[in-house]
Design an enzyme around this catalytic site. Structure first.
Site, PDB file in Angstrom:
ATOM      1  N   ASN A 260     -17.203 -39.603  -2.447  1.00  0.00           N
ATOM      2  CA  ASN A 260     -17.165 -41.023  -2.124  1.00  0.00           C
ATOM      3  C   ASN A 260     -17.246 -41.140  -0.618  1.00  0.00           C
ATOM      4  OD1 ASN A 260     -16.692 -43.764  -1.921  1.00  0.00           O
ATOM      5  ND2 ASN A 260     -14.478 -43.552  -2.061  1.00  0.00           N
ATOM      6  N   GLY A 261     -18.252 -41.870  -0.133  1.00  0.00           N
ATOM      7  CA  GLY A 261     -18.385 -42.035   1.306  1.00  0.00           C
ATOM      8  C   GLY A 261     -19.825 -41.974   1.746  1.00  0.00           C
TER       9      GLY A 261
ATOM     10  N   SER B 104     -11.846 -62.308  -6.998  1.00  0.00           N
ATOM     11  CA  SER B 104     -11.332 -61.510  -5.890  1.00  0.00           C
ATOM     12  C   SER B 104     -10.420 -62.280  -4.958  1.00  0.00           C
ATOM     13  CB  SER B 104     -12.504 -60.924  -5.100  1.00  0.00           C
ATOM     14  OG  SER B 104     -13.299 -61.979  -4.608  1.00  0.00           O
TER      15      SER B 104
ATOM     16  N   CYS C 214     -18.988 -45.860  -4.486  1.00  0.00           N
ATOM     17  CA  CYS C 214     -18.434 -44.848  -5.389  1.00  0.00           C
ATOM     18  C   CYS C 214     -16.916 -44.708  -5.458  1.00  0.00           C
ATOM     19  CB  CYS C 214     -19.003 -43.470  -5.088  1.00  0.00           C
ATOM     20  SG  CYS C 214     -20.758 -43.475  -4.826  1.00  0.00           S
TER      21      CYS C 214
ATOM     22  N   CYS D  47     -10.621 -47.983   5.980  1.00  0.00           N
ATOM     23  CA  CYS D  47     -11.501 -49.141   5.857  1.00  0.00           C
ATOM     24  C   CYS D  47     -10.702 -50.389   5.488  1.00  0.00           C
ATOM     25  CB  CYS D  47     -12.514 -48.829   4.767  1.00  0.00           C
ATOM     26  SG  CYS D  47     -13.564 -50.195   4.310  1.00  0.00           S
TER      27      CYS D  47
ATOM     28  N   TYR E 215     -11.254 -56.601  -0.054  1.00  0.00           N
ATOM     29  CA  TYR E 215     -12.174 -56.924  -1.146  1.00  0.00           C
ATOM     30  C   TYR E 215     -12.315 -55.841  -2.220  1.00  0.00           C
ATOM     31  CZ  TYR E 215     -16.638 -57.851  -3.468  1.00  0.00           C
ATOM     32  OH  TYR E 215     -17.607 -58.046  -4.394  1.00  0.00           O
TER      33      TYR E 215
ATOM     34  N   CYS F 160      -9.886 -49.422  10.108  1.00  0.00           N
ATOM     35  CA  CYS F 160     -11.207 -49.578  10.694  1.00  0.00           C
ATOM     36  C   CYS F 160     -11.574 -51.054  10.585  1.00  0.00           C
ATOM     37  CB  CYS F 160     -12.239 -48.709   9.974  1.00  0.00           C
ATOM     38  SG  CYS F 160     -13.906 -48.922  10.650  1.00  0.00           S
TER      39      CYS F 160
ATOM     40  N   GLY G 145     -18.241 -48.793  -8.575  1.00  0.00           N
ATOM     41  CA  GLY G 145     -19.613 -48.341  -8.794  1.00  0.00           C
ATOM     42  C   GLY G 145     -19.995 -48.527 -10.244  1.00  0.00           C
TER      43      GLY G 145
ATOM     44  N   CYS H  60     -21.597 -51.238   8.463  1.00  0.00           N
ATOM     45  CA  CYS H  60     -20.685 -50.117   8.205  1.00  0.00           C
ATOM     46  C   CYS H  60     -21.519 -48.869   7.941  1.00  0.00           C
ATOM     47  CB  CYS H  60     -19.816 -50.424   6.983  1.00  0.00           C
ATOM     48  SG  CYS H  60     -18.873 -48.988   6.428  1.00  0.00           S
TER      49      CYS H  60
ATOM     50  N   ASP I 254     -12.009 -67.882  -0.055  1.00  0.00           N
ATOM     51  CA  ASP I 254     -12.850 -66.742  -0.445  1.00  0.00           C
ATOM     52  C   ASP I 254     -12.476 -65.559   0.426  1.00  0.00           C
ATOM     53  OD1 ASP I 254     -14.652 -65.329  -1.922  1.00  0.00           O
ATOM     54  OD2 ASP I 254     -16.382 -66.593  -1.445  1.00  0.00           O
ATOM     55  N   ASP I 255     -12.825 -64.339  -0.041  1.00  0.00           N
ATOM     56  CA  ASP I 255     -12.375 -63.155   0.688  1.00  0.00           C
ATOM     57  C   ASP I 255     -13.234 -62.867   1.918  1.00  0.00           C
ATOM     58  OD1 ASP I 255     -14.624 -61.363  -0.396  1.00  0.00           O
ATOM     59  OD2 ASP I 255     -13.627 -62.118  -2.181  1.00  0.00           O
TER      60      ASP I 255
END
Lengths: 479, 479, 479, 479
Positions: free
Chosen positions: B113-114, B295, B12, B248, B254, B449, B38, B394, B357-358
């Protein structure tokens, strides 16, 4: 006087297949990879042992074929498909291809990429013989010419019809027992032939479709050729020998997908070479290179490598921007609300930016992007264009049919630079363009049509002649 | 045993505004720039002089607000909006935010969001007091906590509720007379405040929304803060002082848009530095660099510049690929029909490719891309990943809640290299990652994190503790 | 051998108007009142000072014109419209009328109610001259005949074309400067002319449209007439004098709305007289009369009045039953789940019921209703049909083109009674039918076509002749 | 002052089933037969061995369940369903039933027909205890009352909650292990129980659903009853003994389908008796009887039989008129363009017509129909109404909550006659109504609620008391 903001638009893409049990599905994926050539409509016509069937509608290929059933009902081992670009007002479903002509004793399908330049004359002649057209599309003309031909052999009827139409065209014709592909005498539009692992033959406006459907490229169709594909294989024939390659240079510059190859030259590689050549022709100092996403990223890579300047992501395109999006009101736009493109101030702030774009049509978009970059903190914005200045209309299949739309038709480079608010403006030279593409051919202009840049058309203009002559005298002041 | 192919998904994005006559429209454009956070649902709730109203639905923001009237009916000078990521099966409209709670004497809206980690416990306690939940979403818990609070002052009710919920959260709460923004004590999720030219205050999950709506960034919300925005301006308060920044790291790697800045660091720039650091840690020989679009393009730029290798467009993503697209059947897929990504043989043929790539989640996608590049003629494919190996789930708002989904949780680097078929595999080191992002802070791990990489979570895991402990002992063999 | 359950279907309705500033809107309301004549597609073509425009689609008129804008864009003071009945598989939008033919120098629109019986022959002749048809509809033939005519005067081209087509037809032709209406030489299909208060002239398949749009009936178009309506008024002309009235008796029996009048006879009144006559021909004892809703309610009224039996609502039709409704599975159907029609046990229990229906096609529906009534407690069910037994196909515009569909073509009355499970079965006599309708004319059969009942067709059958002859020898056993 | 034209509207219908493998499908067909009780929304909640699931949306049942998959996904052997009538502005999906309440340890569904009269008071009390309502519907109150009940046994919680709510209600409550049906102490709303051939128990607002799904009626639920249906069968219990039958007389007059029976009386038969009684009370001379379709056809039959006058189809209702239809502009309406109802001049011309209608609300519709009949040539129009004059609002589930909407609340019969332009106006007497329905009961008013006619309500009015008292003093002049 107000002008509509217009971008360059290709007129259509075609894909055909013969000899695959899931012909419709493969065509769907082929058309999907050609979606950039036309977003206003799409259709697929299949051939199931001589029985034709079709599904077409307005919209993207994913909108036209919303349900798996839309595809599954199109049975058969051969198919032709079309993605359509249309100017507003012609969005009627009647004009969406492939066309399907049914008679008491036979039937055929027809798909077309290009633009005829003697269509008005031919249509009038045919109507005087009693013909009723069911669309406003040029494409239908070929069918009437075939039906009115006095030749007795069917292929001779087709060749006679192909000799009558003038301009740019790549046709796919689905007969009950064969698939026919034909290209105009100048090869203005690309058309390639490939082969799938199971032996199916595919024909496509661009080779990117071959990667997608897992086909190997065989060769490109040549100017003046008519190719017959049936259960016995591929037969190459010609309907004229009066040919001379003049492939549309805008295919390399802007239209074609970077992963396509045309007459043996990969499009991304050609664009990277254009960027490198542009760096050599560029005469200013700068700190970073920023390509306008997505079409100018290859040229930006080439420019950065040749110049030694860092290539940065200073402009971001919102990937969710769709045609159906609600647009900001004028009031919100003035408050700075914008959606499609953002400049990244964390990247461009305090920098002298070389902004790479593929072309300038009206200048409106360039002016906006220059402004975005300056608002985001760029100290200088040097605009470098990966092609020569667009100053003349195209009559062979690209939607620039009037000089009024072209800023370079009416303004010097210095005037244009001022209008778009750049610190400098550099166009690629015509010779630089021809060398960067580097086709192996003896034809003039390296086998390219560069008439948009120099006004020298490879053919007479027929129905367009008079209007074009007049337009040369018009002077239009922008802004 | 079968596994579903999964990519990483953010949970989100939120956007809020106070003091703009076209609050709904601005929120729409703000949410549009957060669409990448989202795509399963979206909604806007506005406040017109104390009267709230809302429109929400499943789908992209452009699908939810198909008609201008959908927006125009949402009058008022304040708004909160939400774009929602949802796992399958929870796509009910009941779970789409903002939520709207109506009482006989007041009402409020809520967007989140979370992810809460003590939600199960809190919900059970509340239901035992008679509470009826109208959704299966964690978000609703905050509303019940506020309504059941015995505090008399409303802001004290809110602070008490914020102290009860644990995990990662960025809340926007629209009251009749104010907009409240609050962030969890670790600041797991980003949340920034900006100001428009007309004085309107905006709050957004990412700063890219500020570019789009023409707002200036003021500052990011800090861990443990509760911010009140009303007609008298912005008031910063805290509901706890027991805070420690642990944003995060996947936001930089990403999720976030490259044009966003988080805690002062531009995301594209951070990624480019990750690419450059990755080049320094990379130990193999190669000819060209190819980033996986879209990305990994920033990291590829950084890798190419640092290594001196040319950056090439060796992979093309079809920009028209949509969720609604008909997929190839298994049979066609085996025949090589693919749609989303093409390798450009004209670019990679005969080359030793560094594929950037990420991240690698399950490895399935990496294996496919390596195969694509090899089929297109690459002689070697060296996979270089712009982040450390993802080995732990996560619990604070990203959809990786089990170790079973993670190839690196169960395989060594060498095993992974063999599984994806690469000639070499290089991950960025954790220290390299922390240095590349380079936040100015004294907090551990540079304020990030990185639990996905080292399994050291900044908080107790509450309701998830037991399940997580168990998962550490599971060994899952891929392929 | 299985048969599809089929009901009788009319082939289309037409409406035209000249001289009204809101021509499209009036046509919309006119077509709405003709909706019972065709539910598969609809369209309106307007004429705005010589410029034609059109909107058409599959579905009900309310579905085709969903938005007021669909109508508002059709400007102009003249219009023609069409509602279409289509057999499955021909539901393509290409076949939806009005047709619109565009030429480099002129254009016209065309709508048609009826069926041609020499269409195959004419189409083949035209295609051999180079004609390309854009639909599979008979209607298009008239346009090609007009365009291929060697006559120099336009009205002479039209008359020549009208003389070439055979069968049942009511045409509306919208030219740039006039509206033309034409009827076949037998007047198989109804077509009436009316006038609105503001002087606008309207033409309609049925006069019920005149009530709806507030027009006064002027007179019906006569067999063999071609009527020209333009700004100077109405001009009645003929293209043939070889005419004889044979209006389809099924219009009175079943198709036309009860509030329409055809050749001066109100349809409800005719049906009530059929019911009264049926009561006189009925030879059994009973307690109550129950009409099958909705088409047989008039006949039931007449029967009840003549017989002195009470008229009861023993069958209820669900007014919300739509084409899009999910149907019960076979399993549920066997458990007694049904939706369209309910028998009212509170009304029929213990009663001897006369069940009045307008006609029997295959018998399937009759059998079901008899069963419903018996399950609801009726002690006897006497079926009385307001028309003679249907035993022969129609070629002039009603969708019964094979005898296989007709139970009376293959079974005696007694066999039919047993099949439908009735205690008695009474058909109205042909003479009773003719008398009940009571047209003022000297033509045979009282000016009616009763070929469905006696097999005596008023014209040669042309393309259908051979197939029809063969069908007479086929014997098909039902059930 | 302007008034909105309003017709009478029922508030909802409910259907439930226990013990059928295709519970959702049967409920769909049951709801379809109850569609006349509510067209604004519909939903079905099923119970598959304790797991509940639901589908609901705005629109007709056929629109809500467009695809067979919508039904098929609702597995389970028990279900409750609801069709909803909604006043404008409350069309939110949040208010569409059945409601579904989910808890950490249990869940239940709830559907409701009726109207509570102490809802405002109850809601406020509950919110003060921390309750959050997720809809604006009265229905949700019962769930909160159950959850806040201090009783320990679940059925005692339910009974306590049922004792707290006042007004008209028929509830269906789907628990994990049983289906509960409950009726208010006056039985204002109908609710019947039936049994299918396979043993499944069904509950429905009207018995017409039993005909449709093939069920046998067992008995009607009685005032004050709470009925539990589970795998062991049906258990009848009561939550109060303070009951007195006062079933809504408008169910017989207008709402219920003619094929339903309520408390043993068939609705068509009751209406026919009202028509016959009306004929006896009617004091004028006339030639023909014309019922307003469709609701007054039964009464017209009874009137015609009793009076000896012929019953004629003088008014035709267009069966294709849908909610989505484009309406004539004011200008076209003045020109006589109308769509829903046509008068048949061939029937009424020169006749003295008795026009039978079921009721008069505002008088607007009656005035229009009288005018239609006169324009079509009726020499006199005598309006005869199959019920007494509506002068008082209803608070138990019918949408007439203010006296301002009722012409008879403010005008004498003679004034009303003049307003609607009739030659005479006759209402059925209250005693005539009660006798015609003829329930077997000792309750006052023959077990009927006739408060709309005499203002004597069977219960206190609670939250509505004050507003109602005030309204009695308002005098509103119509027209």
């Amino acid at each position: 006087m107000t002008y509509e903001v217009k971008s360059l638009n290709e007129e259509c893409g075609v894909f055909g297949i013969w000899g695959h049990p899931q012909a419709a599905q493969v065509t769907y994926f082929g058309l999907h990879s050609l979606q950039h050539r036309g977003q206003e409509g799409a259709g697929i016509l299949t051939n199931d042992a001589g029985k034709l069937m079709r599904h077409r509608d307005t919209g993207l290929i994913s909108e036209v074929f919303k349900n798996p059933a839309d595809l599954e009902k199109l049975t058969g081992s051969a198919a032709i498909g079309h993605v359509r670009y249309a100017t507003a007002g012609e969005a009627s479903i009647d004009n969406i291809q492939p066309f399907w002509f049914k008679f008491h004793d036979t039937q055929f399908g027809l798909a077309h990429n290009g633009n005829l330049i003697n269509a008005v004359t031919l249509r009038q002649e045919l109507e005087e013989k009693g013909a009723i057209f069911s669309s406003s599309s040029d494409t239908e003309i070929l069918a009437h010419l075939i039906r009115h031909s006095k030749q007795t052999d069917f292929m001779n009827k087709v060749k006679e019809a192909l000799s009558s139409v003038k301009g740019g065209f790549a046709y796919l014709l689905m007969m009950e027992d064969k698939l026919i592909a034909a290209l105009d005498p100048n090869g203005f539009r690309p058309l390639s032939i490939g082969k799938m692992a199971n032996g199916a033959i595919v024909v496509s406006s661009e080779t990117c479709a071959f990667e997608v459907v897992g086909a190997q490229w065989i060769r490109d169709v040549k100017p003046g050729e008519v190719v017959v594909i049936d259960d016995s294989g591929i037969t190459y024939d010609t309907y004229t020998t009066d040919t001379q390659l003049a492939i549309c240079s805008m295919e390399y510059i802007y239209f074609a997908r970077p992963d396509s190859s045309i007459h043996g030259v990969n499009v991304h590689t050609a664009r990277k070479r254009m960027g490198a050549q542009l760096a050599r022709e560029f005469k200013h100092e700068a700190d970073i290179v920023v390509g306008v996403p997505n079409s100018s990223l290859s040229a930006a890579m080439g420019f950065a490598e040749e110049s030694g300047l860092p290539n940065e992501m200073g402009l971001i395109k919102n990937q969710y921007t769709q045609r159906t999006f609600i647009q900001p009101t004028q009031e919100l736009r003035e408050q700075g609300v914008r959606m499609k493109l953002s400049a990244v101030s964390g990247v461009v702030k305090g920098k002298r930016v070389v902004m790479i774009d593929d072309s300038i049509v009206r200048g409106t978009t360039s002016r906006r992007i220059v402004q975005l970059l300056k608002e985001a903190g760029a100290t200088e914005v040097h605009v470098a264009i990966g092609s020569p200045a667009l100053a003349y209309p195209c009559f062979y299949g690209i939607d620039i049919q009037t000089r009024k739309e072209l800023i370079a038709a009416n303004h010097t480079v210095e005037e244009t630079r001022q209008i778009i608010g750049a610190d400098s403006l550099t166009y690629l030279s015509i010779d630089g363009l021809i060398d960067s593409i580097g086709l192996e051919t003896d034809a003039p202009n390296g086998g390219l049509c560069v008439a948009y840049f120099d006004g020298k058309y490879p053919t007479p203009l027929y129905d367009y002649e008079e209007e074009y002559r007049k337009s040369l005298d018009e002077k239009v002041s922008f802004y």
